[in-house]
Design a protein around this motif. Structure first.
Motif, PDB file in Angstrom:
ATOM      1  N   GLN A   1      -4.674   0.265   5.325  1.00 35.81           N
ATOM      2  CA  GLN A   1      -3.787  -1.019   5.999  1.00 35.81           C
ATOM      3  C   GLN A   1      -4.404  -1.716   6.694  1.00 35.81           C
TER       4      GLN A   1
ATOM      5  N   SER B   1      -4.601   6.136   5.007  1.00 37.39           N
ATOM      6  CA  SER B   1      -3.720   5.130   4.736  1.00 37.39           C
ATOM      7  C   SER B   1      -3.804   4.013   5.884  1.00 37.39           C
TER       8      SER B   1
ATOM      9  N   ILE C   1       0.809  -1.161   0.055  1.00 29.10           N
ATOM     10  CA  ILE C   1      -0.048  -0.001   0.114  1.00 29.10           C
ATOM     11  C   ILE C   1       0.870   1.087  -0.030  1.00 29.10           C
TER      12      ILE C   1
ATOM     13  N   TYR D   1      -6.681  -4.064   4.968  1.00 30.07           N
ATOM     14  CA  TYR D   1      -6.105  -5.040   4.259  1.00 30.07           C
ATOM     15  C   TYR D   1      -5.428  -6.074   5.105  1.00 30.07           C
TER      16      TYR D   1
END
Length: 315
Positions: free
Chosen positions: A253, A249, A207, A256
């Motif tokens: 993350q 982000s 990422i 994910y």
């Protein structure tokens, strides 16, 4: 909501606050221009944190390792300051953790060290354990005689001394942290070390392509070895240098990693390990960050129980 933070650099704040662009002030006073303080921790639900001694000093625009003697000096001064606040209680055993978790007025502190460059003799590992250190970060960003860091120019991981080091650590009820270790050191640890390890303040390389972030191979290996990742707020782990810093982000993350290894992820803020930034909306301080966690609806295992259970099993 309770929080277990795998990486809180309070010793850096204590010793190097000017480097962080933060004033050193009474920790009982709330100050939103620093990453945290006791009122922020209480309002945020911080219950446990790994707090590392940073065994380096800054001179002539470079970081340099300290000696073992200087480490003891830094350690004693920091410990005296930190535990002058009654809310903080050292964690030495799993029983300590269980008891502290029941106390509303206590925050458990697991003492650690971020890099072993200062360690001149292997038999001093037991001395560090006797001082109360329970988390051993093998590296910071400078290679040691034991292992290579993520900044290494070498193509090797553990040295012969490093293999002897991890055998000694394996005999103790401690945890190894590979947050700043090279890919070579990481692979050697997975090969030679029998216990699970942590990556206390890292992100996802897929990422955000940053050297401290983890690739898919390592993430899958952590899952297989039942290790633990502390998802970090370190700005470089979230945004590229030429991009606007955004906490979005962190959410990407988190989601994910949750799909891949939901039981092996936790929080590792790295607060006080990077400079205060006014432009870091959502991540300027602990109070702001804890509100952001609620906003994106992270689960309680990520915030607390994954890390709590890991350390309860390995201390």
């Amino acid at each position: 909501m309770k929080i277990f933070d795998l990486h809180l650099d309070l010793e850096v704040y204590f010793r190097l606050n000017k480097f962080l662009n933060m004033d050193f002030d009474d920790f009982n006073k709330i100050n939103l221009k620093r990453h945290g303080d006791i009122p922020q921790f209480q309002k945020s639900g911080l219950k446990f944190a790994i707090v590392n001694i940073f065994p380096f000093y800054y001179k002539n625009n470079n970081w340099h390792p300290i000696t073992y003697k200087t480490f003891l000096k830094f350690f004693n001064k920091f410990q005296e300051w930190l535990f002058s606040y009654d809310i903080f209680q050292i964690v030495l055993t799993r029983n300590n953790m269980v008891q502290i978790n029941k106390k509303k007025d206590k925050i458990g502190i697991i003492l650690g060290v971020e890099g072993l460059n200062f360690l001149d003799k292997l038999n001093k590992i037991k001395n560090l354990y006797d001082l109360g250190i329970r988390c051993f970060g093998l590296n910071w960003n400078i290679d040691s005689i034991y292992s290579s860091s993520l900044k290494t120019e070498k193509k090797l991981g553990l040295t012969k001394e490093g293999i002897l080091l991890i055998k000694k650590l394996e005999e103790l009820n401690v945890v190894i942290d590979l947050a700043h270790s090279s890919i070579f050191t990481i692979k050697d640890i997975f090969k030679f070390y029998k216990k699970p390890v942590i990556f206390s303040h890292n992100g996802v390389k897929k990422i955000t392509n940053f050297e401290q972030n983890l690739n898919s191979e390592i993430i899958n290996k952590i899952k297989k070895k039942n290790g633990l990742i502390g998802l970090t707020l370190l700005p470089y782990s979230l945004s590229q240098v030429n991009q606007k810093l955004t906490i979005k982000s962190f959410e990407i993350q988190y989601k994910y990693l949750k799909k891949i290894l939901p039981q092996n992820i936790s929080i590792g803020t790295d607060f006080f390990g990077f400079k205060f930034r006014d432009d870091f909306n959502g991540g300027r301080n602990y109070l702001e960050f804890s509100n952001y966690l609620k906003k994106i609806k992270v689960d309680k295992n990520f915030c607390f129980y994954n890390a709590f259970n890991f350390f309860k099993n390995h201390l």
